[in-house]
Design an enzyme around this catalytic site. Structure first.
Site, PDB file in Angstrom:
ATOM      1  N   LEU A  37       0.842  -1.199   0.000  1.00  0.00           N
ATOM      2  CA  LEU A  37       0.000   0.000   0.000  1.00  0.00           C
ATOM      3  C   LEU A  37       0.880   1.252   0.000  1.00  0.00           C
ATOM      4  O   LEU A  37       2.076   1.182   0.234  1.00  0.00           O
ATOM      5  CB  LEU A  37      -0.907  -0.013   1.233  1.00  0.00           C
ATOM      6  CG  LEU A  37      -1.831  -1.231   1.372  1.00  0.00           C
ATOM      7  CD1 LEU A  37      -2.552  -1.207   2.721  1.00  0.00           C
ATOM      8  CD2 LEU A  37      -2.859  -1.261   0.237  1.00  0.00           C
ATOM      9  N   ILE A 182      11.523  16.796  -9.386  1.00  0.00           N
ATOM     10  CA  ILE A 182      12.154  15.474  -9.426  1.00  0.00           C
ATOM     11  C   ILE A 182      13.587  15.573  -9.931  1.00  0.00           C
ATOM     12  O   ILE A 182      14.515  15.013  -9.347  1.00  0.00           O
ATOM     13  CB  ILE A 182      11.324  14.501 -10.307  1.00  0.00           C
ATOM     14  CG1 ILE A 182       9.992  14.217  -9.615  1.00  0.00           C
ATOM     15  CG2 ILE A 182      12.094  13.215 -10.579  1.00  0.00           C
ATOM     16  CD1 ILE A 182       9.084  13.252 -10.362  1.00  0.00           C
ATOM     17  N   GLU A 201      16.866  22.264 -19.095  1.00  0.00           N
ATOM     18  CA  GLU A 201      15.528  22.785 -18.781  1.00  0.00           C
ATOM     19  C   GLU A 201      15.044  23.651 -19.943  1.00  0.00           C
ATOM     20  O   GLU A 201      15.759  24.507 -20.437  1.00  0.00           O
ATOM     21  CB  GLU A 201      15.588  23.575 -17.468  1.00  0.00           C
ATOM     22  CG  GLU A 201      14.396  24.473 -17.175  1.00  0.00           C
ATOM     23  CD  GLU A 201      13.062  23.748 -17.075  1.00  0.00           C
ATOM     24  OE1 GLU A 201      12.976  22.723 -16.397  1.00  0.00           O
ATOM     25  OE2 GLU A 201      12.087  24.219 -17.716  1.00  0.00           O
ATOM     26  N   HIS A 442      15.066  32.005  19.933  1.00  0.00           N
ATOM     27  CA  HIS A 442      16.427  32.302  19.488  1.00  0.00           C
ATOM     28  C   HIS A 442      17.367  31.256  20.065  1.00  0.00           C
ATOM     29  O   HIS A 442      17.241  30.932  21.242  1.00  0.00           O
ATOM     30  CB  HIS A 442      16.848  33.696  19.976  1.00  0.00           C
ATOM     31  CG  HIS A 442      18.283  33.981  19.702  1.00  0.00           C
ATOM     32  ND1 HIS A 442      18.734  34.320  18.436  1.00  0.00           N
ATOM     33  CD2 HIS A 442      19.380  33.949  20.506  1.00  0.00           C
ATOM     34  CE1 HIS A 442      20.042  34.503  18.480  1.00  0.00           C
ATOM     35  NE2 HIS A 442      20.471  34.281  19.723  1.00  0.00           N
TER      36      HIS A 442
HETATM   37  N1  LIG Z   1       8.973  17.535  -3.237  1.00  0.00           N
HETATM   38  C1  LIG Z   1       7.841  17.319  -3.864  1.00  0.00           C
HETATM   39  O1  LIG Z   1       6.798  17.816  -3.458  1.00  0.00           O
HETATM   40  C2  LIG Z   1       7.813  16.512  -5.124  1.00  0.00           C
HETATM   41  C3  LIG Z   1       8.862  15.675  -5.428  1.00  0.00           C
HETATM   42  C4  LIG Z   1       8.808  14.979  -6.614  1.00  0.00           C
HETATM   43  C5  LIG Z   1       7.722  15.119  -7.465  1.00  0.00           C
HETATM   44  N2  LIG Z   1       6.720  15.945  -7.133  1.00  0.00           N
HETATM   45  C6  LIG Z   1       5.618  16.160  -8.068  1.00  0.00           C
HETATM   46  O2  LIG Z   1       5.653  15.231  -9.121  1.00  0.00           O
HETATM   47  C7  LIG Z   1       5.319  15.863 -10.335  1.00  0.00           C
HETATM   48  C8  LIG Z   1       6.338  15.547 -11.388  1.00  0.00           C
HETATM   49  O3  LIG Z   1       7.620  16.107 -11.074  1.00  0.00           O
HETATM   50  P1  LIG Z   1       8.559  16.593 -12.244  1.00  0.00           P
HETATM   51  O4  LIG Z   1       9.783  17.143 -11.637  1.00  0.00           O
HETATM   52  O5  LIG Z   1       8.662  15.529 -13.270  1.00  0.00           O
HETATM   53  O6  LIG Z   1       7.671  17.728 -12.916  1.00  0.00           O
HETATM   54  P2  LIG Z   1       7.722  19.330 -12.753  1.00  0.00           P
HETATM   55  O7  LIG Z   1       6.503  19.815 -13.403  1.00  0.00           O
HETATM   56  O8  LIG Z   1       8.039  19.730 -11.343  1.00  0.00           O
HETATM   57  O9  LIG Z   1       9.001  19.747 -13.598  1.00  0.00           O
HETATM   58  C9  LIG Z   1       9.146  19.418 -14.953  1.00  0.00           C
HETATM   59  C10 LIG Z   1      10.182  20.340 -15.531  1.00  0.00           C
HETATM   60  O10 LIG Z   1      10.471  19.902 -16.842  1.00  0.00           O
HETATM   61  C11 LIG Z   1      10.538  21.017 -17.681  1.00  0.00           C
HETATM   62  N3  LIG Z   1      10.295  20.555 -19.033  1.00  0.00           N
HETATM   63  C12 LIG Z   1       9.089  20.223 -19.589  1.00  0.00           C
HETATM   64  N4  LIG Z   1       9.277  19.822 -20.875  1.00  0.00           N
HETATM   65  C13 LIG Z   1      10.619  19.908 -21.116  1.00  0.00           C
HETATM   66  C14 LIG Z   1      11.427  19.646 -22.253  1.00  0.00           C
HETATM   67  N5  LIG Z   1      10.882  19.238 -23.399  1.00  0.00           N
HETATM   68  N6  LIG Z   1      12.768  19.840 -22.161  1.00  0.00           N
HETATM   69  C15 LIG Z   1      13.322  20.279 -21.000  1.00  0.00           C
HETATM   70  N7  LIG Z   1      12.591  20.559 -19.896  1.00  0.00           N
HETATM   71  C16 LIG Z   1      11.257  20.362 -19.955  1.00  0.00           C
HETATM   72  C17 LIG Z   1       9.491  21.967 -17.123  1.00  0.00           C
HETATM   73  O11 LIG Z   1       9.692  23.306 -17.546  1.00  0.00           O
HETATM   74  C18 LIG Z   1       9.700  21.779 -15.628  1.00  0.00           C
HETATM   75  O12 LIG Z   1      10.693  22.637 -15.118  1.00  0.00           O
HETATM   76  C19 LIG Z   1       5.224  17.341 -10.081  1.00  0.00           C
HETATM   77  O13 LIG Z   1       3.887  17.732 -10.118  1.00  0.00           O
HETATM   78  C20 LIG Z   1       5.815  17.512  -8.717  1.00  0.00           C
HETATM   79  O14 LIG Z   1       5.167  18.542  -7.989  1.00  0.00           O
HETATM   80  C21 LIG Z   1       6.741  16.651  -5.992  1.00  0.00           C
END
Ligand SMILES: NC(=O)c1ccc[n+]([C@@H]2O[C@H](COP(=O)([O-])OP(=O)(O)OC[C@H]3O[C@@H](n4cnc5c(N)ncnc54)[C@H](O)[C@@H]3O)[C@@H](O)[C@H]2O)c1
Length: 464
Positions: A37, A182, A201, A442
């Site tokens: 789970l 991620i 990016e 503090h």
């Molecule tokens: N700490 C946390 O809360 C946490 C941790 C991991 C994942 N997540 C969630 O999981 C989901 C997925 O995470 P993620 O990091 O894959 O997505 P994300 O949406 O956070 O980031 C994806 C990134 O890829 C970029 N991107 C998109 N297309 C691209 C391309 N063709 N070439 C280069 N860059 C490109 C985007 O501009 C963005 O910066 C998100 O919604 C995130 O919030 C959250």
């Protein structure tokens, strides 16, 4: 037996919904296709990534800061097999904890793939095939990593976050596509363990959804860690062989960047997961992004079926899904619950951590709202000097006329925990002056929040 509620999916949305329904006196079934789970978060997401982030941070500190603290040790070495095994143990404890909670709340767990036969019958295809008769259904089927149309995820060299958490070796050069949460969290893990890490990016800054000051400061910190960050780069090709990957991207100058590595992590977002759910059998449609459409009560177009978490609109965050799980359970029980979507915090577990809640400065500008900014750097905090965590700052955004806090953005040590103070303040519609007049212990990192509020109120921080 007929159930009052059947929840499909046991991630933080699903299992929390199931528990809350049980607390409210309903007879609950939960369906999960995997043998454990907890969904993505506990098995292949939040929890295992935090375990590796913590281990790699210890290693990094042993290598880089122990000496200055006056701790002499022989050169530390990474035992990657043990690191991955410990992560596995952390996951095991967490998923067993959920199994215990299901038992404690008398929730029946069905293992297998759940799908609709009709709006009151769920088929579970597992080791055996079973049917569940139910009054209401909560869909909490989550999301899966997405990719780009021209990239083949072979799960060996071209991988997603799932594979990046069970690597057999530390990559020599990890090329990451996507500078979001991620990419940067897992990129930090491997950069600390000695990998060369390159992040490509598409947008003009990393973590583009967060306040731009956070992107700027995090870029500085990650570069200090040795990560290479290529913003405004459009990936055009990813090729892999048995042991290598080559990533090509168009640079902002119209040239071609070629990165050769041994692994490529694709982290360009996630998509709602509704595969083989039998939605067509009940007449539920998905939107263009593949998400299930719901009304303000998270009810789908079918009156006894609700949907929550990553499979519906909004941030793909475990704590957002949890709120929605409770919301739906209480709605079904006839209560009038409430979720403030503006106050769902976002956190990136890099070091320094980044956390934000409320509006970003870009959003306030776009909305034409009159605002003021107060900020305070970690390097002016005694606590941060003591722990050698002087990178970072707190930025508070407040309404120019009323002083109400509209956004809190923190990059620095323990930002993930500190952001709760912003949620509390904003939930009670506190002004920056309200917070600045409350005692903050503090020495703590939280003093930077108080000081930033003083700076926003009338530019009078004490320690600057
Ligand atoms: N700490 C946390 O809360 C946490 C941790 C991991 C994942 N997540 C969630 O999981 C989901 C997925 O995470 P993620 O990091 O894959 O997505 P994300 O949406 O956070 O980031 C994806 C990134 O890829 C970029 N991107 C998109 N297309 C691209 C391309 N063709 N070439 C280069 N860059 C490109 C985007 O501009 C963005 O910066 C998100 O919604 C995130 O919030 C959250």
């Amino acid at each position: 037996m007929k159930y009052d509620i059947t929840v499909i999916g046991s991630g933080p949305g699903g299992y929390v919904a199931a528990i809350r329904c049980a607390q409210l006196g309903m007879k609950v079934a939960i369906v999960e296709k995997y043998s454990t789970l907890g969904g993505t978060c506990l098995n292949v997401g939040c929890i295992p990534s935090k375990a590796l982030l913590d281990s790699s941070e210890h290693y990094h500190n042993a290598e880089h800061t122990f000496k200055e603290h006056g701790i002499d040790i022989p050169a530390p070495k990474v035992n990657f097999t043990q690191m991955i095994a410990r992560k596995g143990e952390v996951v095991k404890q967490n998923v067993e904890g959920i199994a215990y909670l299901m038992k404690k709340n008398k929730i029946d767990v069905f293992t297998g793939h759940g799908s609709f036969v009709n709006k009151n019958t769920i088929k579970v295809s597992g080791e055996k095939e079973e049917e569940i008769s139910t009054d209401k259904v909560i869909l909490a089927t989550g999301s899966k990593p997405t990719s780009l149309p021209f990239i083949e995820i072979d799960k060996k060299r071209v991988i997603t976050s799932t594979e990046a958490l069970v690597m057999k070796e530390v990559p020599k050069h990890l090329v990451i596509i996507g500078g979001g949460v991620i990419g940067l969290e897992l990129g930090s893990v491997y950069a600390r363990l000695g990998s060369e890490v390159s992040v490509v990016e598409y947008f003009d800054r990393i973590i583009p959804g967060m306040d731009s000051t956070m992107s700027k400061e995090l870029t500085k910190s990650l570069k200090k860690l040795g990560m290479k960050i290529y913003t405004k780069h459009k990936v055009t090709e990813v090729k892999s062989t048995a042991k290598t990957v080559t990533v090509k991207a168009d640079t902002p100058k119209g040239e071609v960047l070629e990165l050769k590595g041994d692994y490529c992590l694709v982290s360009v977002g996630r998509r709602a997961y509704t595969d083989k759910l039998g939605l067509e059998n009940v007449g539920i449609k998905t939107d263009k992004a593949g998400r299930i459409e719901t009304d303000d009560h998270l009810r789908t177009s079918v009156d006894n079926i609700y949907a929550i978490g990553d499979v519906v609109k909004g941030a793909m965050l475990a704590h957002k899904a949890e709120e929605e799980g409770v919301f739906v359970a209480e709605t079904i029980a006839g209560q009038k619950p409430h979720i403030n979507y503006n106050l769902i915090p976002g956190v990136v577990y890099t070091w320094p951590e980044v956390a934000g809640v409320g509006q970003t400065e870009e959003q306030l500008k776009e909305a034409g709202r009159a605002y003021k900014v107060g900020s305070f750097p970690y390097k002016a905090l005694g606590r941060a000097r003591a722990s050698m965590d002087t990178d970072g700052l707190v930025k508070v955004l407040a309404d120019k006329n009323t002083d109400e806090i509209l956004g809190l953005h923190i990059i620095g040590a323990r930002a993930a925990d500190m952001i709760a103070s912003g949620v509390t303040a904003m939930e009670f519609r506190a002004s920056a002056e309200d917070v600045s007049r409350m005692s903050h212990a503090h020495p703590t990192y939280m003093e930077a929040v108080k000081e930033a509020c003083l700076a926003a109120t009338d530019s009078r921080p004490i320690h600057m």
